[in-house]
Design a protein around this motif. Structure first.
Motif, PDB file in Angstrom:
ATOM      1  N   LEU A  78      16.794  -4.961  -2.568  1.00 41.54           N
ATOM      2  CA  LEU A  78      15.554  -4.265  -2.248  1.00 41.54           C
ATOM      3  C   LEU A  78      15.807  -2.954  -1.524  1.00 41.54           C
ATOM      4  O   LEU A  78      16.620  -2.897  -0.600  1.00 41.54           O
TER       5      LEU A  78
ATOM      6  N   HIS B  24       5.759   1.026   0.792  1.00 42.00           N
ATOM      7  CA  HIS B  24       5.718  -0.183   1.624  1.00 42.00           C
ATOM      8  C   HIS B  24       4.562  -0.142   2.608  1.00 42.00           C
ATOM      9  O   HIS B  24       4.443   0.798   3.397  1.00 42.00           O
TER      10      HIS B  24
ATOM     11  N   ARG C 181       0.708  -2.340  -8.649  1.00 42.35           N
ATOM     12  CA  ARG C 181       1.201  -3.437  -7.808  1.00 42.35           C
ATOM     13  C   ARG C 181       2.714  -3.596  -7.874  1.00 42.35           C
ATOM     14  O   ARG C 181       3.363  -3.871  -6.850  1.00 42.35           O
ATOM     15  N   ASP C 182       3.305  -3.429  -9.032  1.00 46.42           N
ATOM     16  CA  ASP C 182       4.749  -3.638  -9.155  1.00 46.42           C
ATOM     17  C   ASP C 182       5.557  -2.491  -8.559  1.00 46.42           C
ATOM     18  O   ASP C 182       6.788  -2.585  -8.479  1.00 46.42           O
TER      19      ASP C 182
ATOM     20  N   ILE D 142       5.572  -2.584  -2.108  1.00 47.59           N
ATOM     21  CA  ILE D 142       6.112  -3.640  -1.260  1.00 47.59           C
ATOM     22  C   ILE D 142       5.041  -3.944  -0.211  1.00 47.59           C
ATOM     23  O   ILE D 142       4.700  -3.083   0.602  1.00 47.59           O
TER      24      ILE D 142
ATOM     25  N   SER E 268       3.869  -6.569   2.828  1.00 46.41           N
ATOM     26  CA  SER E 268       4.379  -7.606   3.721  1.00 46.41           C
ATOM     27  C   SER E 268       3.285  -8.093   4.656  1.00 46.41           C
ATOM     28  O   SER E 268       2.333  -7.375   4.968  1.00 46.41           O
TER      29      SER E 268
ATOM     30  N   TYR F  30       1.229 -13.236  -4.315  1.00 47.33           N
ATOM     31  CA  TYR F  30       2.435 -13.289  -3.486  1.00 47.33           C
ATOM     32  C   TYR F  30       2.525 -12.028  -2.646  1.00 47.33           C
ATOM     33  O   TYR F  30       1.897 -11.009  -2.953  1.00 47.33           O
TER      34      TYR F  30
ATOM     35  N   ASP G 282       5.584  -9.457  -0.915  1.00 47.60           N
ATOM     36  CA  ASP G 282       6.993  -9.149  -1.159  1.00 47.60           C
ATOM     37  C   ASP G 282       7.878  -9.614  -0.004  1.00 47.60           C
ATOM     38  O   ASP G 282       8.995 -10.086  -0.231  1.00 47.60           O
TER      39      ASP G 282
ATOM     40  N   LEU H  28       8.608 -13.126  -1.911  1.00 48.58           N
ATOM     41  CA  LEU H  28       9.877 -12.831  -2.580  1.00 48.58           C
ATOM     42  C   LEU H  28      11.045 -12.836  -1.602  1.00 48.58           C
ATOM     43  O   LEU H  28      12.140 -13.299  -1.933  1.00 48.58           O
ATOM     44  N   TYR H  29      10.805 -12.291  -0.411  1.00 52.15           N
ATOM     45  CA  TYR H  29      11.833 -12.195   0.615  1.00 52.15           C
ATOM     46  C   TYR H  29      11.263 -12.682   1.947  1.00 52.15           C
ATOM     47  O   TYR H  29      10.049 -12.654   2.165  1.00 52.15           O
TER      48      TYR H  29
END
Length: 333
Positions: A22, A58, A88-89, A92, A94, A130, A132, A162-163
């Motif tokens: 990432l 982000h 969206r893709d 990032i 959080s 989800y 990221d 994801l993380y």
């Protein structure tokens, strides 16, 4: 309909997070303040649109951001789905759990009950499948660390994150949970501590642990709540955060104790053709473990000024020595 600028990735710097795959923009946008229900939604939309146009991919949130708590995620989710859904893709996103969010014994800290419920609530507020990165927001010394680690690992296995990251953990606790995540096979990649010229605690062991564990960092409060800007060079404005008696992070006393040094730092920044804020952000990014700095913004021009720091991120040894000599006068023993 919002259409992002085609050249949005040309000037932003992207840094790898530890040894993961990432990359994060060197400047990330934190939605701690200015994105609650008490704030203008149109201004929020302008800041988020402008951030993405500058290559800021982000956006950092937490369950309790607002005010009121939860409203930042709701407002961000609305802007995301109305304006940025097609991107969206490229984003990032959080969020975090750990600080007080709802009444009763399950509304904070690090139990499996709190972490899983908090993540589910955040996903509903933002209308996402989800996130990221999902963080544990603060250490919980009453809950077994194994339980916290297993709960965060579960979120990844359930496809909700994801993380995984942690925030506000000291060096020892970071090392301990890193070992647990290794055993679990969890994609634990990042730590979010506070760090700035006046608060350098991560240099006393945490940065070494991040290096050893091949983790990255994204730091918050890089401008010391505005102290490392031109805001207070000529005193404390009446409309400033430091002037408000209810401000828990910055006071007139803080300003008075550091103003002489701040002015000297500002002079060094001027010699670098930077503002003080630009230099302070560049100074944070000098640490190889730091992939990104989190900044807040109440208007788009502030964010544009912060991104200008990336035009000059290198320091000479003489500049670093001069800055360090000034900071030694305020360094906590």
């Amino acid at each position: 309909m919002f259409l992002a600028k085609e050249n949005r990735y040309e000037e932003m710097l992207y840094n790898r997070v530890g040894n993961s795959g990432l990359k994060l923009p060197a400047i990330s946008l934190g939605l701690w303040h200015n994105f609650g229900d008490v704030d203008s939604l149109q201004n929020q939309r302008e800041i988020i649109h402008g951030a993405f146009d500058m290559g800021i991919t982000h956006f950092d949130l937490a369950n309790n951001y607002g005010p009121p708590a939860g409203s930042a995620e709701i407002n961000f989710g609305r802007i995301l789905h109305e304006d940025l859904k097609g991107y969206r893709d490229e984003l990032i996103i959080s969020s975090k759990a750990g600080y007080y969010m709802w009444p009763g014994p399950y509304g904070e800290w690090g139990s499996k009950k709190n972490i899983v419920a908090s993540c589910d609530q955040s996903l509903r507020r933002m209308n996402l499948d989800y996130v990221d990165i999902f963080y544990h927001h603060r250490p919980d010394f009453e809950t077994p660390l194994e339980e916290t680690a297993q709960a965060l690992d579960l979120l990844v296995r359930q496809g909700k994150a994801l993380y995984i990251g942690i925030s506000n953990y000291d060096a020892t606790r970071t090392k301990e949970i890193a070992q647990l995540f290794k055993q679990l096979g969890t994609p634990f990649i990042i730590h979010q501590p506070n760090y700035n010229m006046f608060d350098r605690w991560i240099e006393d062991g945490l940065l070494d642990v991040l290096e050893e564990e091949q983790l990255g960092a994204i730091v918050f409060s890089p401008l010391a709540q505005g102290l490392l800007t031109n805001r207070y060079l000529n005193g404390v404005p009446e409309d400033s955060r430091a002037h408000r008696s209810d401000s828990p992070f910055l006071s007139e006393d803080n300003v008075e104790k550091t103003i002489a040094i701040v002015r000297k730092l500002n002079a060094i920044a001027g010699e670098r053709n930077q503002t003080l804020a630009e230099m302070a952000l560049s100074w944070n990014l000098r640490q190889k473990q730091i992939a990104s700095v989190l900044v807040g913004a109440s208007r788009l021009t502030q964010l544009q000024d912060n991104v200008a720091a990336l035009k000059n991120t290198l320091f000479s040894s003489d500049e670093l020595a001069a800055i360090d000599n000034l900071l030694k006068q305020t360094r906590k023993e």
